[in-house]
Design an enzyme around this catalytic site. Structure first.
Site, PDB file in Angstrom:
ATOM      1  N   CYS A  74     -72.623   2.055  38.283  1.00 54.44           N
ATOM      2  CA  CYS A  74     -73.799   1.168  38.160  1.00 54.44           C
ATOM      3  C   CYS A  74     -74.651   1.102  39.617  1.00 54.44           C
ATOM      4  O   CYS A  74     -75.769   0.770  39.434  1.00 54.44           O
ATOM      5  CB  CYS A  74     -73.159  -0.257  38.381  1.00 54.44           C
ATOM      6  SG  CYS A  74     -72.322  -1.047  39.476  1.00 54.44           S
ATOM      7  N   GLN A 143     -57.902   6.256  29.922  1.00 56.96           N
ATOM      8  CA  GLN A 143     -58.246   7.071  28.724  1.00 56.96           C
ATOM      9  C   GLN A 143     -59.303   8.028  29.177  1.00 56.96           C
ATOM     10  O   GLN A 143     -59.056   9.232  29.342  1.00 56.96           O
ATOM     11  CB  GLN A 143     -58.667   5.815  27.654  1.00 56.96           C
ATOM     12  CG  GLN A 143     -57.583   4.994  27.051  1.00 56.96           C
ATOM     13  CD  GLN A 143     -57.939   3.991  25.991  1.00 56.96           C
ATOM     14  OE1 GLN A 143     -58.936   4.095  25.330  1.00 56.96           O
ATOM     15  NE2 GLN A 143     -56.966   3.377  25.649  1.00 56.96           N
ATOM     16  N   CYS A 144     -60.626   7.454  29.177  1.00 59.28           N
ATOM     17  CA  CYS A 144     -61.725   8.282  29.605  1.00 59.28           C
ATOM     18  C   CYS A 144     -61.426   8.813  31.244  1.00 59.28           C
ATOM     19  O   CYS A 144     -61.855   9.632  31.521  1.00 59.28           O
ATOM     20  CB  CYS A 144     -63.202   7.857  29.173  1.00 59.28           C
ATOM     21  SG  CYS A 144     -63.752   6.647  30.528  1.00 59.28           S
ATOM     22  N   CYS A 147     -63.032   5.056  35.233  1.00 61.79           N
ATOM     23  CA  CYS A 147     -62.706   3.869  36.086  1.00 61.79           C
ATOM     24  C   CYS A 147     -61.607   4.155  36.748  1.00 61.79           C
ATOM     25  O   CYS A 147     -61.083   3.241  37.700  1.00 61.79           O
ATOM     26  CB  CYS A 147     -62.641   2.537  35.048  1.00 61.79           C
ATOM     27  SG  CYS A 147     -60.883   2.510  34.203  1.00 61.79           S
ATOM     28  N   CYS A 179     -63.222  -1.635  33.092  1.00 62.26           N
ATOM     29  CA  CYS A 179     -62.762  -0.521  32.592  1.00 62.26           C
ATOM     30  C   CYS A 179     -63.368  -0.824  31.049  1.00 62.26           C
ATOM     31  O   CYS A 179     -62.885  -1.726  30.491  1.00 62.26           O
ATOM     32  CB  CYS A 179     -61.250  -0.536  32.124  1.00 62.26           C
ATOM     33  SG  CYS A 179     -60.651   0.823  31.075  1.00 62.26           S
ATOM     34  N   CYS A 181     -62.560   1.269  28.379  1.00 62.90           N
ATOM     35  CA  CYS A 181     -61.692   1.990  27.303  1.00 62.90           C
ATOM     36  C   CYS A 181     -60.389   1.352  26.907  1.00 62.90           C
ATOM     37  O   CYS A 181     -60.064   1.032  25.817  1.00 62.90           O
ATOM     38  CB  CYS A 181     -61.317   3.451  28.031  1.00 62.90           C
ATOM     39  SG  CYS A 181     -62.761   4.544  28.187  1.00 62.90           S
ATOM     40  N   GLU A1301     -62.504   3.508  15.486  1.00 62.05           N
ATOM     41  CA  GLU A1301     -63.516   2.484  15.526  1.00 62.05           C
ATOM     42  C   GLU A1301     -62.987   1.098  14.931  1.00 62.05           C
ATOM     43  O   GLU A1301     -63.337   0.117  15.281  1.00 62.05           O
ATOM     44  CB  GLU A1301     -64.397   3.012  14.372  1.00 62.05           C
ATOM     45  CG  GLU A1301     -65.135   3.987  14.865  1.00 62.05           C
ATOM     46  CD  GLU A1301     -66.221   4.554  13.696  1.00 62.05           C
ATOM     47  OE1 GLU A1301     -67.479   4.664  14.015  1.00 62.05           O
ATOM     48  OE2 GLU A1301     -65.850   4.939  12.652  1.00 62.05           O
TER      49      GLU A1301
HETATM   50  S1  FES Z   1     -60.509   4.471  31.047  1.00 67.73           S
HETATM   51 FE1  FES Z   1     -62.693   4.697  30.465  1.00 67.73          FE
HETATM   52  S2  FES Z   1     -63.599   3.335  31.621  1.00 67.73           S
HETATM   53 FE2  FES Z   1     -61.251   3.010  32.034  1.00 67.73          FE
HETATM   54  S1  FES Z   2     -71.117   2.258  41.322  1.00 73.11           S
HETATM   55 FE1  FES Z   2     -70.185   0.921  42.640  1.00 73.11          FE
HETATM   56  S2  FES Z   2     -69.740  -0.742  41.906  1.00 73.11           S
HETATM   57 FE2  FES Z   2     -70.609   0.327  40.044  1.00 73.11          FE
END
Ligand code: FES
Ligand code: FES
Ligand SMILES: Cc1cc2nc3c(=O)[nH]c(=O)nc-3n(C[C@H](O)[C@H](O)[C@H](O)COP(=O)(O)OP(=O)(O)OC[C@H]3O[C@@H](n4cnc5c(N)ncnc54)[C@H](O)[C@@H]3O)c2cc1C
Length: 1369
Positions: A74, A143-144, A147, A179, A181, A1301
């Protein structure tokens, strides 16, 4: 202050002078290799001789050092993806301190003499994993994976400070990490193992239990059934925590810090200079000389403004090195806190005071602590300072109110001397402005302790309970005359009700001298009504709610003080027992729960992994930061960066695009727009064209008009702001579904499905109900924003794209069309996505085409990486829906007829809206056999960015409307909702949907019955009623829904999958398939499948990437169908290979796999095979409104209980139980992960995720500060997931079912439980139990639906002149 200082800090304890010149500008492959080897180097000391004050640690690490494990999510401190650990030698404490920071907000120049540890410095798969990395991976907490490095760093830092943390420590440490996911539960499960001394012993609540829950209620103990397991992972072979593995703090830095002499540091950047004085006197001199230069410490207010909002300060002064500003001194009357003390330090001091001081002196500190606990996340609290919080003069910030109530004093200093300034409303002169002179510096703040008869409280209410700015915050203190109930003085301060801190002066004055009793309360409310004047145009809107909160907070304070005074026998005010729970704020708990699944049959060979809970195949790489996402790829030589120029008007003719100013900016290479597209300037989707670049007319704010291509992202971003577009506004302009209906602005086709004779049945029904339900949209908020790298190969017009797409084939096709080049020259490579959720199918194809055009035009590689705000603005999300219904029902709750019209807001182009509407009306029956059912589906065309696919694809909206019908019928019949659901449910062995698809609902009914049983639904419903009868201001609700969800594409041709399997001579297997890995674990399942068929260990099978060069024309990974499609294809390919190898195996059964493979090679047997899966011909004949829309149905049921605070609208998710039928699960750990993650995403959809559009159609919620996805505190305190046992699905791979889904819809149980809780509150007040409640059930909507005397006081009939802050679109 003439020459730039040398900046020295360490990264991961490794030494290297990064100011060496050449590598950054030429081949960036070199530094990538170099820095990927860093863990083997002995030191990495950063000696940066040209450090730029504008450079933040995140970009420095990622782009200059090549450490890409730290992620951009972000850029504003709002997501935690960029968390790293900073260590410093603290001269005051004479020890090294470790704390987490958000690298995206940490200027590197403030890191002088610090040591930074990133996820790469914690452990690696090459050297040794750190236990934190190992456990999050093994517990299925990644997962992805986007995070995951941030999570690892938060937990690692906690362990550095406290090797045996409590659960509360973990909760606090992870509060600033989002997170999207997992639903957080598995992350907690992995980390709580550090709580106990032995990982596999003790209570799970304290961290033991080895991933199992030991608090299962009697009905939960499925493990009594021997083939049911509750163990998703085992801790038997995990690494112990070994502090010797940790990097030591570089002694050089300690020596350096101890020897520090008072030199100032001076850094000169291209646009910004920064001075970091060491002496207070120097600071004051600087401030006297440069009063306009802001003084920064934490940079958490100024940073986002400078980095994201284009605010420019040519000179800034960093005050973090001045020891006087960090001093904390306790005295007789309280504490003096240096202005540069971080909020974490402040919190620690306050906690110490609470433990050591007499209770009556600490009442103010207690209130302050309560505020500090929910203020931002841990990383921000570590960076942000008390001085910055106060002097930012932002009424959303929490400290001013509570500290003003405590009568704090500011010590302000300048070259002219020191003065004391009382902290009250007069300090704040306007938004962002204070009464301090520009040359003055805040030195410290006196926070007095409380006196015996002083009572204090602090309140705040935000969109999300934790890690969110408050709508309204308040600090209140009353001094009562000793031994009496007479008010001696009263302080009330509110933030969030005006542009500055507000003191309701009349209220505070008039109540002095009065008895603290009911008369005072009613007078106070009357005064507050006048004193707190919230303008209808207040930034952020919600004026009535804010005013209601202000009065409700006072009511809470009133009750709290009464309680205190009754304890001292000075009050005889009646305070009914049932009022008291209003005083207890909701505790944020660490989610717990248990999961169960059926074990594989004993007959299954132990080497066969199918059906077993295998860890995500890249989990270790994700946890170490080694996993590469598109933006982690090292720059290609000569690479450029592209930033989109988007429309600022909703509907206008483009008169002129003037890019000359942008083209003159440094580093700018070119500007591209429609005229630069060599092929077709259009994205074609099922014959629906959408322009890549708007050419003549714009149809929404955020539509792409052009793009600037420059040498760096900053240069491209700054230049894009300089492109001038002249518009001529066009009419009409509207944004809402209601307005689209008025304008009859619809997309074709409109849909209708009908079973029975609805009109006739409505005539004969005992009762008719006509109502509607509005469901707001949702932002995908995948943690990785959209983007790609387009690399022209310089030969034959070939182009490679490294792209985060769920649909490589479509991206390839579109790029080809835009460039006028055949698809065979364009290759899309997809390694993995940092989350997709349906949002990376359509828009990414357009972005890819645009980026490819730039690469084509310049002949250089071009990288596109959307900033979070642009991603939210441009890419669209889940459709808002309005369901209008007319329903006929009987007294017993039977629904005899329902006529529902679904309107969706499609935005300005069709995109996938028609298919999404199809899915909504195909799901309108859910699990109910409503004999006469009619659905109309209409997609509205508005002037908003086009809405697109999102997990569930219209299913949740279709299902929610019918569940709302059932809920409302139950309320009107006075029956328990589950009874009404029960009697309307499909039950026969063979049933037909309303579009005549046959199915058997037995497993749905089993899920429903088991769910209610496991949830103890009936007992808990009684308990909820009991709770409600004995609590006036807190209410509980419980709700359950069943689910029938169609899997597969209703466009039948998409139900296909393809794969390529190669076996190499060493026996290793490379699989490529058409699916994309985005966290759902498709690659892991595919490896399990290949392993079973080829009878090789999973470790012998590898999936490198998804590539359109290897598997052409693949369908998107969507519709919960990915594994079904490619799993079958991989099985097919592997079986072909096995058939070829079979004769060799039979001939030499004693041989090894490798020997058979070699033998095959020498016998000229092909060791490469393609596999294909042709799914069944699903389709719907929309003329007749019937067909075989889905391949099969996934079933489930969910029950949730919530508690609401009727005075604030806050809610707490207490418990959720889910029973899900996934057939015979291929991987229970991944499937349960999908269920939990989908459910939590649904909790966001139905409760806190609120998108706000201005009256001009501008999306205002464009980042995690404004848009709240669920954080740890939003997960139900208990979340139990059971996979239905003894079920199999003959239609899909190894009898499994698709699951991606369906769970999202289960978030609606929280919505209906909230609605039930509000109804209980209304019933008590004699109000109707039927009332409108739109989704999401935000704090504002909950509070305002719990109508009472306070909401009435706040209501202000609008005169129609002030436009609303935002509109429901
Ligand atoms: S594992 Fe995908 S955002 Fe946390
Ligand atoms: S990228 Fe730094 S808190 Fe989101
Ligand atoms: C993601 C995120 C979430 C947040 N959530 C919350 C929240 O829930 N509640 C809340 O209250 N706040 C919240 N904040 C705001 C945060 O608390 C403030 O940004 C922080 O306290 C400001 O301190 P700083 O040291 O970072 O200030 P800086 O950004 O360094 O400076 C801020 C302002 O204060 C001035 N200033 C600072 N110190 C002095 C001084 N000693 N003398 C004179 N002027 C000074 C600066 O010149 C500047 O104008 C959040 C911030 C972020 C980024």
């Amino acid at each position: 202050m003439t020459s730039t200082s040398e900046l020295i800090f360490f990264v991961n304890g490794k030494k290297c002078d990064v100011s060496f010149p050449s590598y950054l500008c030429s081949s960036l492959i070199l530094p990538f290799v170099l820095f990927s080897l860093l863990p083997f180097l002995s030191f990495f000391q950063v000696v940066e001789r040209n450090a730029d004050p504008e450079e933040v640690l995140l970009s420095f690490l990622r782009r200059k050092v090549g450490l890409t494990g730290t992620k951009y999510g972000c850029g504003g401190g709002g997501c935690g993806a960029c968390t790293v650990m900073v260590s410093r030698y603290d001269r005051n404490q004479e020890r090294v301190v470790h704390y987490t920071v958000n690298a995206c907000l940490q200027p590197i120049v403030t890191l002088h003499s610090a040591a930074v540890v990133t996820v790469e410095g914690v452990g690696s798969t090459i050297t040794k994993l750190h236990p934190v990395q190992e456990r999050i991976a093994k517990a299925h907490g990644s997962q992805c994976g986007f995070c995951t490095p941030g999570m690892v760093m938060s937990m690692y830092t906690l362990l550095r400070n406290k090797p045996q943390p409590t659960m509360e420590d973990i909760r606090e440490a992870l509060g600033g990490n989002l997170c999207r996911c997992t639903g957080y539960r598995p992350i907690i499960d992995g980390f709580k193992t550090f709580c106990g001394s032995e990982p596999s012993s003790g209570c799970c609540q304290n961290g033991g239990g080895g991933g199992k829950c030991c608090t299962n209620g009697s009905k939960m103990n499925d493990s009594e059934e021997r083939d049911i397991s509750q163990e998703l992972f085992s801790l038997d072979d995990v690494l112990p925590l070994d502090p010797s593995q940790d990097l030591i703090f570089p002694p050089e830095l300690m020596i350096m810090e101890k020897k520090l002499i008072g030199d100032a540091l001076y850094f000169q950047g291209e646009r910004v200079n920064l001075v970091a004085p060491f002496e207070l006197s120097h600071l004051l001199e600087l401030k006297a000389k440069h009063p306009a230069a802001p003084l920064i410490v934490g940079y958490t207010t100024i940073g986002p403004k400078m980095l994201l909002k284009g605010v420019h300060h040519p000179l800034v002064i960093y005050a973090g090195r001045i020891s006087e500003l960090s001093a904390v001194t306790w005295g007789k009357n309280g504490v003096t806190v240096g202005a540069a003390c971080s909020l974490s330090m402040l919190k620690e001091e306050v906690e110490r005071a609470l433990a050591e001081m007499e209770e009556e002196k600490t009442r103010g500190y207690r209130a302050l602590l309560q505020t500090l606990r929910c203020l931002a996340g841990k990383q921000i609290r570590n960076m942000a300072t008390i001085g910055g919080n106060l002097l930012s003069a932002n009424p959303k910030y929490d400290l001013s109110g509570v500290l003003a109530a405590l009568d704090c004093t500011l010590h302000v200093i300048s070259k002219d001397g020191m003065r004391n300034v009382p902290l009250n409303e007069k300090l704040f002169t306007d938004f962002g402005k204070t009464a301090l002179r520009p040359d003055e510096v805040l030195l410290s703040v006196d926070i007095p302790s409380t006196k015996p008869w002083e009572f204090v409280a602090a309140y705040r209410q935000a969109q999300r309970r934790e890690f969110a700015f408050s709508f309204v915050n308040a600090g209140m203190k009353v001094a009562i005359r000793e031994g009496s109930d007479i008010v001696e003085s009263l302080n009330i301060y509110y933030g969030g009700v005006g542009s500055t801190l507000v003191k309701p002066g009349k209220t505070c004055q008039e109540l002095v001298g009065r008895s603290w009793g009911e008369d005072l309360l009613s007078k106070a409310c009357r005064f507050l009504k006048d004193d707190v004047d919230v303008s209808p145009t207040i930034h952020g809107g919600k004026a009535e709610y804010r005013k209601t909160l202000a009065i409700s907070f006072f009511f809470k304070f009133y009750m709290q003080v009464v309680l205190e005074m009754r304890g001292r026998d000075v009050s005889d005010v009646d305070l009914p027992l049932e009022y008291l729970s209003a005083l207890k704020p909701f505790e944020n708990e660490v989610p717990q729960g248990h999961q169960s699944f059926q074990l594989v049959s004993k007959a299954q060979p132990s080497a066969d992994p199918v059906g077993r809970p295998s860890m995500h195949q890249s989990a270790f790489q994700q946890a170490t930061g080694e996993a590469k996402y598109y933006d982690d790829l090292p720059p290609v030589q000569g690479e450029l960066f592209i930033v989109m120029v988007t429309s600022t008007r909703a509907h206008a003719k483009i008169i002129n695009i003037e890019a000359s100013a942008a083209l003159k900016m440094p580093g700018v290479v070119t500007f591209i727009s429609a005229g630069d597209v060599p092929g077709t300037n259009c994205r074609l989707w099922f014959n629906n064209p959408e322009e890549l670049f708007a050419e003549e007319e714009v149809l929404c704010v955020g539509q792409i008009i052009g793009a600037v291509v420059a040498e760096s992202r900053e240069q491209a971003r700054r230049a894009a702001e300089k492109v001038q577009v002249t518009y001529q506004d066009l009419q009409p302009v509207f944004f809402t579904i209601e307005d689209a209906i008025k304008h009859e602005s619809y997309f074709e086709p409109k849909r209708k499905v009908e079973r029975g004779d609805v009109d006739e049945a409505l005539k004969n029904a005992e009762h008719i109900l006509e109502d509607e339900l509005y469901m707001g949209g949702q932002e995908h908020f995948y943690m990785e924003t959209q983007g790609l790298i387009a690399v022209p190969r310089g030969e034959n017009e070939e182009m490679d794209l490294y792209v985060a797409t769920q649909h490589g084939a479509f991206t390839q096709e579109l790029v080809g069309m835009a460039l006028g080049i055949d698809s065979n020259k364009i290759t899309c490579h997809v390694k993995r996505l940092g989350g997709g959720f349906g949002g990376k199918v359509m828009k990414i194809a357009s972005l890819s085409a645009i980026t490819a055009v730039a690469a084509h035009k310049t002949g250089r590689a071009v990288r596109c990486c959307l900033e979070r705000g642009d991603d939210m603005l441009i890419t669209g999300g889940r459709h808002p829906f309005l369901g209008k219904y007319k329903v006929g029902y009987n007294d017993d709750g039977t629904v005899v007829a329902a006529d529902i019209t679904y309107y969706s807001n499609g935005g300005c182009t069709l995109d996938e809206s028609a298919f999404i509407m199809d899915k909504a009306i195909l799901h309108m029956d859910n699990g109910y056999k409503i004999p006469n059912l009619r659905g109309h589906g209409v997609v509205c065309k508005t002037y908003l960015p086009s809405y697109t696919a999102f997990r569930g694809f219209g299913g949740p909206q279709g299902l929610t409307v019918i569940e709302s019908v059932l809920h409302e019928v139950a309320v009107r019949c006075g029956l328990p909702p589950e009874q009404v659901r029960d009697i309307n449910m499909y039950r026969e062995e063979e049933c037909y949907t309303h579009y005549k698809q046959p199915f058997c609902p037995t497993d749905m009914v089993r899920c429903w019955d088991e769910c209610l049983e496991k949830a103890d639904y009936r007992d808990r419903l009684r308990a909820v009623r009991l709770f409600n009868s004995s609590n006036r201001w807190k209410k509980r609700g419980i709700a359950a829904v069943p689910q029938k969800f169609g899997v597969g594409f209703s466009k039948g041709f998409y139900n296909q999958g393809a794969a390529l399997v190669n076996i190499y001579k060493d026996g290793s297997v490379l699989v490529t398939h058409g699916g994309t890995e985005m966290g759902q674990g498709i690659n892991t399942k595919v490896i399990q499948i290949a392993s079973r068929v080829l009878e090789v260990p999973m470790s012998s099978v590898f999936i490198k990437e998804t590539s359109t060069g290897n598997v052409p024309n693949a369908a998107p990974s969507a519709a919960s169908f990915g594994t079904d499609a490619v799993g079958m294809a991989v099985k097919d390919a592997c079986e072909k290979l096995m058939r070829r190898l079979q004769p060799l195996m039979e001939r030499n059964p004693q041989n090894t796999w490798k020997q058979w493979v070699n033998e095959a090679f020498f016998q000229k047997i092909s060791l490469s095979a393609t596999g294909f899966f042709m799914g069944p011909p699903t389709d719907v004949d929309w003329e007749k409104g019937e067909g075989h829309a889905y391949y099969y149905f996934t079933y489930g049921a969910c029950c949730s209980e919530v508690e609401i605070d009727c005075l604030t609208g806050d809610h707490k998710n207490i418990r959720t139980d889910i029973v899900m039928d996934v057939g015979k699960s291929i991987n229970p750990a991944l499937d349960i992960g999908q269920v939990e993650g989908g459910f939590v995403q649904g909790v966001g959809l139905y409760t806190i995720e609120e998108l706000q559009f201005s009256m001009d159609g501008v999306l205002m919620t464009r980042g995690p500060s404004q848009y709240k996805v669920p954080a740890l505190s939003d997960v139900p305190a208990q979340l139990n997931v059971h996979l239905l046992a003894n079920t199999e699905n003959p239609h899909a791979i190894y009898l499994s079912k698709g699951i991606g889904e369906p769970p999202v819809f289960f978030g609606s149980t929280v919505f209906f439980a909230i609605k039930a809780a509000i109804a209980a509150a209304r019933r008590e007040r004699g109000l109707g139990e039927t009332f409108p409640l739109s989704s999401p059930a935000t704090a504002e909507r909950i509070r305002m639906a719990c109508q009472d005397q306070f909401t009435q006081m706040a209501s202000s009939p609008t005169d129609g002149t002030s436009p609303p802050w935002c509109i429901d679109v």
